[in-house]
Design a protein around this motif. Structure first.
Motif, PDB file in Angstrom:
ATOM      1  N   ILE A  82       0.835  -1.211   0.000  1.00  0.00           N
ATOM      2  CA  ILE A  82       0.000   0.000   0.000  1.00  0.00           C
ATOM      3  C   ILE A  82       0.870   1.262   0.000  1.00  0.00           C
ATOM      4  CG2 ILE A  82      -1.679   1.333   1.348  1.00  0.00           C
ATOM      5  CD1 ILE A  82      -2.855  -1.419   2.238  1.00  0.00           C
ATOM      6  N   VAL A  83       1.962   1.260   0.774  1.00  0.00           N
ATOM      7  CA  VAL A  83       2.864   2.417   0.796  1.00  0.00           C
ATOM      8  C   VAL A  83       3.473   2.623  -0.593  1.00  0.00           C
ATOM      9  CG1 VAL A  83       5.058   3.291   1.711  1.00  0.00           C
ATOM     10  CG2 VAL A  83       3.362   2.344   3.264  1.00  0.00           C
ATOM     11  N   ARG A  84       3.917   1.528  -1.252  1.00  0.00           N
ATOM     12  CA  ARG A  84       4.474   1.633  -2.618  1.00  0.00           C
ATOM     13  C   ARG A  84       3.442   2.227  -3.560  1.00  0.00           C
ATOM     14  NH1 ARG A  84       8.920   2.845  -2.497  1.00  0.00           N
ATOM     15  NH2 ARG A  84       8.788   2.720  -0.309  1.00  0.00           N
ATOM     16  N   LYS A  85       2.180   1.780  -3.434  1.00  0.00           N
ATOM     17  CA  LYS A  85       1.103   2.279  -4.295  1.00  0.00           C
ATOM     18  C   LYS A  85       0.908   3.785  -4.079  1.00  0.00           C
ATOM     19  CE  LYS A  85      -3.819   1.556  -5.082  1.00  0.00           C
ATOM     20  NZ  LYS A  85      -5.031   0.985  -4.488  1.00  0.00           N
ATOM     21  N   LEU A  86       0.929   4.228  -2.808  1.00  0.00           N
ATOM     22  CA  LEU A  86       0.806   5.654  -2.494  1.00  0.00           C
ATOM     23  C   LEU A  86       1.940   6.448  -3.124  1.00  0.00           C
ATOM     24  CD1 LEU A  86      -0.182   6.071   1.266  1.00  0.00           C
ATOM     25  CD2 LEU A  86      -1.146   7.319  -0.655  1.00  0.00           C
ATOM     26  N   VAL A  87       3.176   5.945  -2.987  1.00  0.00           N
ATOM     27  CA  VAL A  87       4.334   6.648  -3.542  1.00  0.00           C
ATOM     28  C   VAL A  87       4.237   6.696  -5.067  1.00  0.00           C
ATOM     29  CG1 VAL A  87       6.838   6.499  -3.877  1.00  0.00           C
ATOM     30  CG2 VAL A  87       5.864   6.157  -1.607  1.00  0.00           C
ATOM     31  N   ASP A  88       3.875   5.554  -5.680  1.00  0.00           N
ATOM     32  CA  ASP A  88       3.804   5.494  -7.147  1.00  0.00           C
ATOM     33  C   ASP A  88       2.759   6.457  -7.705  1.00  0.00           C
ATOM     34  OD1 ASP A  88       5.783   3.612  -7.117  1.00  0.00           O
ATOM     35  OD2 ASP A  88       4.452   1.895  -7.469  1.00  0.00           O
ATOM     36  N   ASN A  89       1.653   6.655  -6.992  1.00  0.00           N
ATOM     37  CA  ASN A  89       0.567   7.498  -7.500  1.00  0.00           C
ATOM     38  C   ASN A  89       0.628   8.924  -6.980  1.00  0.00           C
ATOM     39  OD1 ASN A  89      -0.507   5.365  -8.946  1.00  0.00           O
ATOM     40  ND2 ASN A  89      -1.744   4.668  -7.227  1.00  0.00           N
ATOM     41  N   PHE A  90       1.638   9.260  -6.188  1.00  0.00           N
ATOM     42  CA  PHE A  90       1.667  10.554  -5.514  1.00  0.00           C
ATOM     43  C   PHE A  90       1.769  11.730  -6.496  1.00  0.00           C
ATOM     44  CE2 PHE A  90       2.821  13.680  -2.325  1.00  0.00           C
ATOM     45  CZ  PHE A  90       2.010  13.294  -1.288  1.00  0.00           C
ATOM     46  N   ASP A  91       2.646  11.620  -7.494  1.00  0.00           N
ATOM     47  CA  ASP A  91       2.800  12.705  -8.463  1.00  0.00           C
ATOM     48  C   ASP A  91       1.528  12.888  -9.286  1.00  0.00           C
ATOM     49  OD1 ASP A  91       5.301  13.157  -7.527  1.00  0.00           O
ATOM     50  OD2 ASP A  91       6.364  12.280  -9.232  1.00  0.00           O
ATOM     51  N   LYS A  92       0.890  11.788  -9.632  1.00  0.00           N
ATOM     52  CA  LYS A  92      -0.367  11.856 -10.385  1.00  0.00           C
ATOM     53  C   LYS A  92      -1.418  12.604  -9.557  1.00  0.00           C
ATOM     54  CE  LYS A  92      -3.767   8.741 -12.467  1.00  0.00           C
ATOM     55  NZ  LYS A  92      -4.760   8.313 -11.482  1.00  0.00           N
TER      56      LYS A  92
END
Ligand SMILES: [Zn+2]
Length: 106
Positions: free
Chosen positions: A46-56
């Motif tokens: 979930i943390v990886r998903k948050l980081v991956d989508n943060f710029d979007k």
């Protein structure tokens, strides 16, 4: 500080904290149960998903975040270049692309 600047500062600090969020150590299997380790994997996912989508998400909120960042300097990048010998394609800003291409010619 405008509300938008404050929001950006909060998001930047939050992302910084997310990037440092790592509960894993090499010896977790010596003191955690298999169920706890499975939950830890889920947290990490979930943390990886948050980081991956943060710029979007930042772009959705109206912040000026580039879609692609330079492979070398992390600034806004638009030039897609295949790196010889690595066989990968990465984005470069104009400045880094020029200096990299010049060094290849020499
Ligand atoms: Zn660059």
């Amino acid at each position: 500080m405008t509300p938008k600047q404050k929001q950006w500062k909060q998001r930047a600090w939050f992302k910084f904290r997310l990037l440092g969020f790592n509960l894993f150590t090499s010896d977790v299997n010596q003191f955690l149960t298999p169920d706890e380790i499975a939950d830890l994997y889920e947290i990490n996912r979930i943390v990886r998903k948050l980081v991956d989508n943060f710029d979007k998400g930042s772009r959705e909120l109206g912040f000026n975040v580039p879609e692609h960042k330079c492979y070398l300097c992390r600034k806004s990048a638009k030039r897609k270049i295949t790196i010889p010998y690595h066989n990968t394609t990465e984005y470069f800003c104009n400045k880094c692309a020029e200096s990299s291409l010049n060094s290849l010619k020499e």
